[in-house]
Design an enzyme around this catalytic site. Structure first.
Site, short mmCIF file in Angstrom:
data_model
loop_
_atom_site.label_atom_id
_atom_site.label_comp_id
_atom_site.label_asym_id
_atom_site.label_seq_id
_atom_site.Cartn_x
_atom_site.Cartn_y
_atom_site.Cartn_z
N GLU A 139 0.78 -1.25 0.00
CA GLU A 139 0.00 0.00 0.00
C GLU A 139 0.81 1.30 0.00
O GLU A 139 0.54 2.19 0.79
CB GLU A 139 -0.93 0.02 1.22
N GLU A 246 -6.64 -10.53 -0.84
CA GLU A 246 -7.46 -10.25 0.35
C GLU A 246 -8.93 -10.17 -0.03
O GLU A 246 -9.67 -9.30 0.43
CB GLU A 246 -7.01 -8.93 1.00
#
Ligand code: GLA
Length: 339
Positions: A139, A246
Site C-alpha cells: 500500500e 485479500e
C-alpha cells in the site's frame, strides 16, 4: 444452505480449482481453531491476517516474537497448504521505534535501512523454503490526486528507494520465494495506473519483483467487472504473476452506514451470489496469469469487515456462512464446466 442445495455433495473448493489457482484464506490463532475443519477441507493456501506484520514479529528492537507465526506455518505444513507471507514493509502496524533515532528524533536514512534489512533478513530467512510468496511492500500508492507515493515515514526518511531496497533485501534472504507488491483499490483506473507505473519502473530497473497482489476488498457493486478485467490485463502486461490477496465481497457499499441488520437480506445474498459467480468466471479466464486467490477470512463468522468501516456492524462477505455451510455463492463458483 438453501433448500435446493440441501442434499448436494460438497466438493472441496481448492480441488475444484486445482487446474486454475490455489485457494487461500487469511487466518489467525483463533480461526485456525474455530474454522479448522473448513480450512482443511477447502483451502490450500493461508496468509497470516496479522501475525507476520512488523509489530507482531518485532515489537521491540531485536526482540523477535515468532510464536504465533510459527504455529500458523505448522498448521499449513500439517495440512499441505502453501503460505503467503504478509507483510514486510507497510506504513501501518509498524512500531514507532522503527522510525526513531536517539533522543526521540527521527532515525537517519542509514539506520532505518539497516533496521529494514535486519527485519527482512531475519523474517524471510527464518521461513526460507516455507513461504512461497511474500507481500514485500504494501500500500505505498497515494489514493488521490497526482501524487504517486503515499506520505509515510518510510518515504520521508529514506525516499522512494525504500521500495526497491525492500525487494532486494527479501530476494537476498530467500532467492526462491516470489516477491509481490500488494495494494487495494487496485482495480479503479486512476489508482491502477499509478500502481502500474510504480511496478513498471521497478521491473525496468531490474528490481527482483515477481508479482502484483490485488487485494480485492470489493462489494456488491464496485469495482465493475470491466474494471477488474482491465486491471488484470494491465498488471499482467508487465509479465508478472497476479494473486488476489485479500478477497471479500462486502454486502454494504462503502458509504452505507446502516447497522440494523442481524442477517443479510435475500437481495444481498442474491446479488452476492451473482457477483461471485461472474467474478470467478472471469478469474478462471485468466488462470494463466493468476496463480492464487486468497479470501481475507474463510467464513462469515469472522471478518474484519464487521468492524470496518463501521464499528460493530456485522458483514457477510464470504462463500461460507456463519456455521461454515456453503452459501448459494459457493455453488455459484463451483458449478462450472472446465475448459
Ligand atoms: C489491508 C492490509 C491487511 C489488513 C486489511 C484490513 O488490506 O493489507 O493486512 O490489515 O487492510 O484487515
Amino acid at each position: 444452505m438453501t433448500e435446493k442445495n440441501a442434499n448436494r455433495a460438497i466438493r472441496r473448493l481448492h480441488e475444484v480449482y486445482r487446474d486454475y489457482f490455489t485457494i487461500g484464506a487469511a487466518v489467525n490463532a483463533y480461526t485456525v481453531k474455530q474454522q479448522q475443519e473448513l480450512l482443511r477441507t477447502h483451502f490450500n493456501s493461508i496468509t497470516a491476517e496479522n501475525d507476520m506484520k512488523f509489530e507482531s514479529l518485532q515489537p521491540k528492537e531485536n526482540q523477535f516474537n515468532f510464536e504465533t507465526a510459527d504455529k500458523l506455518i505448522e498448521f499449513a505444513e500439517q495440512n499441505d497448504m502453501q503460505v503467503r507471507g504478509h507483510t514486510l514493509v507497510w506504513h501501518n502496524q509498524t512500531p514507532d521505534w522503527v522510525f526513531l533515532g536517539e533522543n526521540e528524533e527521527l532515525a537517519s536514512k542509514e539506520l532505518l535501512l539497516a533496521r529494514m534489512k535486519t527485519h527482512i533478513n531475519t523474517v524471510v530467512g527464518r521461513y526460507k523454503g516455507k513461504i512461497a510468496s511474500w507481500d514485500v511492500v504494501n500500500e505505498v500508492i497515494e489514493d488521490h490526486g497526482d501524487t504517486l507515493l503515499r506520505s509515510s515515514k518510510w518515504l520521508d526518511i529514506v525516499g522512494p528507494e525504500f521500495i526497491e531496497k525492500a525487494f532486494e533485501y527479501a530476494h537476498e534472504a530467500d532467492p526462491e520465494t516470489r516477491l509481490f507488491y500488494n495494494d487495494y483499490n487496485e482495480s479503479f483506473p486512476e489508482k491502477r495506473e499509478k500502481i502500474y507505473s510504480l511496478v513498471k519502473s521497478l521491473v525496468q530497473k531490474g528490481v527482483p519483483i515477481h508479482g502484483v497482489g490485488l487485494q480485492a476488498h470489493w462489494n456488491l457493486h464496485t469495482p465493475s467487472l470491466d474494471h477488474i478485467k482491465e486491471a488484470i490485463e494491465r498488471y499482467a502486461s508487465l509479465g508478472l504473476t497476479l494473486h488476489l490477496t485479500e478477497l471479500d465481497i462486502s454486502v454494504f457499499d462503502f458509504e452505507d452506514k446502516r447497522t440494523d441488520l442481524l442477517q443479510p437480506t435475500e437481495e444481498m445474498l442474491e446479488k452476492q451470489n451473482k457477483r461471485y459467480e461472474q467474478m470467478f468466471s472471469l478469474l478462471r479466464e485468466y488462470k494463466d496469469v493468476i496463480s492464487n486467490v486468497t479470501f481475507w477470512g474463510a467464513a462469515d463468522d469472522y471478518t474484519w469487515l464487521s468492524d470496518f468501516p463501521v464499528r460493530g456492524r456485522k458483514n457477510w462477505p464470504f462463500v461460507f456462512d456463519e456455521d461454515h455451510n456453503p452459501k448459494t455463492s459457493f455453488w455459484g463458483i463451483t458449478d462450472f464446466k472446465s475448459k
